[in-house]
Design an enzyme around this catalytic site. Structure first.
Site, PDB file in Angstrom:
ATOM      1  N   CYS A 203      26.598  45.509  -9.570  1.00  0.00           N
ATOM      2  CA  CYS A 203      27.588  46.121  -8.816  1.00  0.00           C
ATOM      3  C   CYS A 203      28.383  47.798  -8.189  1.00  0.00           C
ATOM      4  O   CYS A 203      27.797  48.009  -6.993  1.00  0.00           O
ATOM      5  CB  CYS A 203      29.404  46.163  -9.127  1.00  0.00           C
ATOM      6  SG  CYS A 203      29.156  47.082 -11.149  1.00  0.00           S
ATOM      7  N   HIS A 256      33.453  47.901 -13.690  1.00  0.00           N
ATOM      8  CA  HIS A 256      33.011  47.200 -12.785  1.00  0.00           C
ATOM      9  C   HIS A 256      33.159  47.676 -11.520  1.00  0.00           C
ATOM     10  O   HIS A 256      34.814  48.929 -11.031  1.00  0.00           O
ATOM     11  CB  HIS A 256      34.014  45.992 -12.327  1.00  0.00           C
ATOM     12  CG  HIS A 256      33.085  44.921 -10.632  1.00  0.00           C
ATOM     13  ND1 HIS A 256      32.193  44.953 -10.990  1.00  0.00           N
ATOM     14  CD2 HIS A 256      34.298  44.734 -10.154  1.00  0.00           C
ATOM     15  CE1 HIS A 256      32.166  44.125  -9.738  1.00  0.00           C
ATOM     16  NE2 HIS A 256      32.876  43.577  -8.893  1.00  0.00           N
ATOM     17  N   HIS A 268      31.752  43.781  -2.627  1.00  0.00           N
ATOM     18  CA  HIS A 268      31.897  44.099  -3.436  1.00  0.00           C
ATOM     19  C   HIS A 268      30.670  43.631  -4.488  1.00  0.00           C
ATOM     20  O   HIS A 268      30.296  42.085  -3.595  1.00  0.00           O
ATOM     21  CB  HIS A 268      33.063  44.056  -5.266  1.00  0.00           C
ATOM     22  CG  HIS A 268      32.821  42.495  -4.929  1.00  0.00           C
ATOM     23  ND1 HIS A 268      33.526  42.513  -6.701  1.00  0.00           N
ATOM     24  CD2 HIS A 268      33.156  41.551  -4.287  1.00  0.00           C
ATOM     25  CE1 HIS A 268      33.892  40.993  -6.546  1.00  0.00           C
ATOM     26  NE2 HIS A 268      33.615  40.703  -5.516  1.00  0.00           N
TER      27      HIS A 268
END
Length: 302
Positions: A203, A256, A268
């Site tokens: 991420c 995240h 993402h």
């Protein structure tokens, strides 16, 4: 510290010199076989890269690392281009010494012209496939090709797969919409823990690399990314802003990061077993965990 260059297409940076498993042999040789390595990893083996704390990050062909020490055919290194709270000089970890080459005295990425791969993959002299955002010194160019300096000598790249800059400091600085456009190239690419290449991103590696593609160097990890840049109220987010998500419905530890796509959507690289995607935030766990936004791109008039 000894300065060396990565001389494989993608070098994985491991947590310790003994972190790599038997199934990881294709990732620790020279040349590397990244596609073959990834194709052999089951979901459980991919997950183990994270759950067992085996991998830290990755570095690309021609990137400079600082060598602290060597042990058992491995080099303890720091990656200066990847800012980290783990070390003030850059991101630390271990790389096989066979994937590193002594930096040539005439290596010049600081002031001379450079070539940056701006397609997901590029072929170097029919010998090696290079990742998106690989940067190499330019030697000369013609209408169809660029001739570049590499850790192994010289190489040729198709001009259609690269962009040329007068220097790294003269690189194009994009808008938030440009960051989104770069990220959309990788829709469907499987997530890879520690991934920093077009073979797979995690991420924060995804957000780091899309910002880098637009001329912005940001911290490597999500927790550090959330502490830098410009704080943006969640009510004022724009495409290209980084969105951060934390446990305990946004009150706990950040785990995240994604790129705000616009229209209430998130671009993402989610987690192991999933692929880069665009999703609506509304009604998802991400909506509940959204805790902060940061802007790294240059706003008009700033």
């Amino acid at each position: 510290m000894d300065k060396r260059l990565v001389n494989v297409s993608v070098a994985t940076v491991w947590t310790h010199y003994d972190s790599a498993r038997e199934i990881d042999v294709d990732a620790i040789t020279n040349p590397v076989q990244i596609d073959h390595w990834l194709s052999k990893l089951s979901y459980e083996k991919r997950l183990g890269l994270c759950e067992d704390n085996l991998v830290q990050t990755q570095v690309l062909f021609g990137q400079e690392v600082l060598v602290i020490e060597e042990k058992n055919g491995w080099a303890h290194i720091i990656v200066p281009e990847q800012p980290s709270s783990k070390n003030e000089l850059g991101y630390p970890g271990w790389i096989p010494t066979c994937q590193l080459k002594k930096r040539p005295e005439n290596w010049n990425l600081d002031t001379g012209p450079v070539v940056v791969v701006n397609k997901p993959k590029a072929r170097l002299s029919q010998k090696m496939e290079l990742s998106y955002q690989t940067v190499l010194p330019l030697l000369r160019e013609n209408d169809q090709q660029v001739i570049v300096q590499t850790p192994e000598g010289t190489g040729i790249l198709d001009k259609k797969q690269v962009v040329v800059y007068e220097s790294l400091t003269a690189r194009f600085q994009g808008t938030g919409s440009d960051i989104v456009a770069c990220g959309k190239q990788f829709l469907g690419l499987p997530y890879l823990w520690g991934g920093m290449s077009s073979y797979g991103y995690d991420c924060s590696g995804f957000s780091y690399s899309m910002c880098k593609a637009n001329g912005y160097t940001i911290p490597r990890d999500a927790s550090d990314q959330a502490m830098a840049g410009k704080a943006i109220p969640l009510s004022n987010i724009e495409p290209g802003d980084l969105l951060f998500f934390a446990y305990e419905e946004g009150k706990g530890r950040i785990h995240h990061v994604g790129i705000y796509y616009g229209e209430g959507k998130l671009l993402h690289s989610p987690n192991t077993g999933k692929s880069i995607e665009i999703i609506p935030l509304a009604g998802t766990i991400y909506e509940k965990e959204l805790c902060a936004a940061r802007r790294y791109w240059q706003e008009t008039g700033e």
